[in-house]
Design an enzyme around this catalytic site. Structure first.
Site, short mmCIF file in Angstrom:
data_model
loop_
_atom_site.label_atom_id
_atom_site.label_comp_id
_atom_site.label_asym_id
_atom_site.label_seq_id
_atom_site.Cartn_x
_atom_site.Cartn_y
_atom_site.Cartn_z
N GLU A 121 0.81 -1.22 0.00
CA GLU A 121 0.00 0.00 0.00
C GLU A 121 0.85 1.27 0.00
O GLU A 121 0.36 2.33 0.37
CB GLU A 121 -0.96 0.02 1.21
N ARG A 173 5.36 8.49 -6.71
CA ARG A 173 4.43 8.35 -7.84
C ARG A 173 4.11 9.69 -8.47
O ARG A 173 3.86 10.69 -7.78
CB ARG A 173 3.14 7.69 -7.34
N GLY A 190 -11.98 3.68 -19.12
CA GLY A 190 -13.41 4.00 -19.20
C GLY A 190 -13.92 4.24 -20.61
O GLY A 190 -15.10 4.55 -20.80
N ASP A 284 -1.39 -1.15 -9.97
CA ASP A 284 -1.65 -2.53 -9.56
C ASP A 284 -1.62 -3.41 -10.80
O ASP A 284 -2.24 -3.07 -11.82
CB ASP A 284 -3.04 -2.64 -8.91
N TRP A 337 -0.86 4.95 -0.18
CA TRP A 337 -1.61 5.36 -1.37
C TRP A 337 -3.08 4.97 -1.24
O TRP A 337 -3.82 4.94 -2.21
CB TRP A 337 -0.97 4.86 -2.65
N ASP A 392 -4.69 -7.16 3.46
CA ASP A 392 -5.89 -7.39 2.63
C ASP A 392 -7.14 -7.58 3.50
O ASP A 392 -8.23 -7.17 3.10
CB ASP A 392 -5.69 -8.62 1.74
#
Length: 448
Positions: A121, A173, A190, A284, A337, A392
């Site tokens: 994360e 990032r 999208g 990811d 993040w 998780d």
């Protein structure tokens, strides 16, 4: 990824998908549009099976080794069981173990220690760099604000690495390139022409027809066979048929847009920097191929364009540090993040109960290891503890996507841990239970 049981399940999955796509070719024979799509999926799984058996030789890690040995990628490690380190650091030994086992596992499978780590994360806390340095980690990644809010302010923002006080490099990032790809609404995935994730034959088709390809208990699940495209802001029932050729064309267009955007971004940054700017774009892995079905084709075109136009180049963190070994020293800010940028996703009223167990289990484990030595029962207790520490579970409890499953998994590992502890203290060994949990929860059995 080297687990024999997992590989056997994957091979059964491949066989089942080929059987389903063959069945779909027959079912859709009267429809040119859907029959073409059924054949598309069948050909795709045939290619995947050939790649898996012939190129990978039934070992997914062979693919990683191939690309690292050809000097195209640099493989790094990650927390042993994806533990959220800022919330485990109450027990520093928990953090030590997450990093130590990560390094050991990497060394076993790739023959050398990793230079870098992907912190679960992107979660960082002040002082973590000491443990990373102790285990030979040279760099890690953070979200943008973890660097921007560091002290002192980073001279080049997120466009160059910094060193922590322990001289571990931190790469941050880049928000712009991340958003272009990651966002389902504003980003490329999208686009109306791309495949829709949620419309799936596991839900669309008659139960008797599809029952052998969904959950054995009869619960409908995604099969991966999806015949419709995003279409737009419409209900699932109004989605239009998917066109793989048009979607592939869009990956070329979007790759071109991404390429020119990075070119302009670097051109702008270069005006204000006395070194080549670095753009870090982490995602990811599940985005590419899973959520965004066409993602791998997009990546292919991006790298092809980089090679063709040579306006900038892909680079590994180690290569950049070789070019610029001198970097500003700062204290990065604690961050992640996750939603809102800090730790709230993993610690809130819904999941806070987990941590009293994790912290107590760590203390109990260390005491029992010292008293009884590192025997089979103590080793299995360590595995149960490691599995309980996975971030998780608390994430899934917060998002409510699989709350009951996540809760049950945590409780299972806690229960196993304390049953094993009781066996140690009473010297009454339930070998049937011990062997069952050793087989089921066998993580790191090759190095523990």
């Amino acid at each position: 990824l080297t687990d024999k049981h997992l590989m056997e399940k994957y091979e059964k999955y491949l066989d089942k998908m080929l059987l389903l796509t063959e069945k779909e070719i027959k079912r859709t024979s009267a429809s040119q549009i859907f029959n073409k799509l059924a054949r598309f999926y069948n050909e795709k799984f045939l290619k995947i099976r050939d790649f898996y058996y012939n190129f990978l030789q039934r070992d997914v890690l062979n693919g990683y080794r191939y690309f690292e040995e050809s000097k195209n990628i640099e493989i790094i490690t990650c927390n042993a069981t994806h533990g959220f380190l800022p919330l485990l650091c109450v027990n520093p030994s928990s953090v030590e173990r997450q990093i130590e086992l990560a390094v050991k596992s990497h060394q076993k499978h790739f023959g050398k220690k990793p230079k870098g780590i992907w912190l679960a994360e992107c979660a960082y806390y002040d002082g973590l760099d000491k443990i990373l340095a102790k285990h030979g980690i040279e760099y890690f990644f953070m979200d943008s604000h973890g660097l921007i809010y560091g002290k002192p302010t980073p001279r080049y923002g997120v466009f160059a690495p910094v060193y922590t006080e322990e001289k571990v490099a931190a790469f941050a990032r880049d928000p712009e390139s991340s958003k272009q790809v990651w966002s389902a609404k504003e980003g490329y995935p999208g686009d109306p022409n791309y495949r829709d994730f949620y419309r799936d034959i596991g839900f669309d088709l008659d139960f008797e027809y599809i029952k052998d390809f969904i959950s054995p208990d009869g619960v409908r699940v995604y099969t991966g066979i999806k015949y419709y495209k995003v279409t737009g802001e419409v209900d699932l029932a109004q989605k239009k048929p998917y066109d793989p050729d048009k979607a592939y064309e869009m990956t070329q267009i979007h790759a071109g847009h991404f390429h020119i955007s990075r070119e302009k971004q670097m051109e702008h940054l270069s005006k204000y920097m006395d070194r080549l700017p670095l753009i870090v774009s982490p995602y990811d892995a599940e985005l590419f191929g899973h959520w965004w079905f066409e993602g791998p084709d997009f990546l292919y075109h991006v790298f092809k364009m980089i090679q063709t136009y040579q306006q900038f180049k892909p680079i590994t963190p180690s290569e950049y540090l070789e070019i610029y070994p001198e970097n500003q020293v700062i204290r990065p800010s604690p961050s992640s993040w996750g939603d809102k940028g800090y730790f709230e996703v993993w610690l809130n009223p819904e999941n806070q109960w987990v941590y009293k167990y994790l912290h107590q289990m760590e203390e109990d484990f260390l005491a029992l290891k010292e008293k009884y030595g590192y025997n089979d029962i103590v080793k299995q207790m360590e595995r149960e503890l490691l599995l309980a520490q996975s971030s998780d579970w608390t994430f899934l409890i917060t998002t409510q996507t699989a709350k009951h499953y996540a809760t049950n998994r945590i409780k299972e590992h806690i229960s196993n841990f304390y049953k094993l502890k009781e066996m140690l203290q009473t010297n009454i060994i339930d070998f049937e239970f011990l062997n069952r949990v050793k087989e089921k929860n066998s993580i790191f059995s090759d190095i523990l």
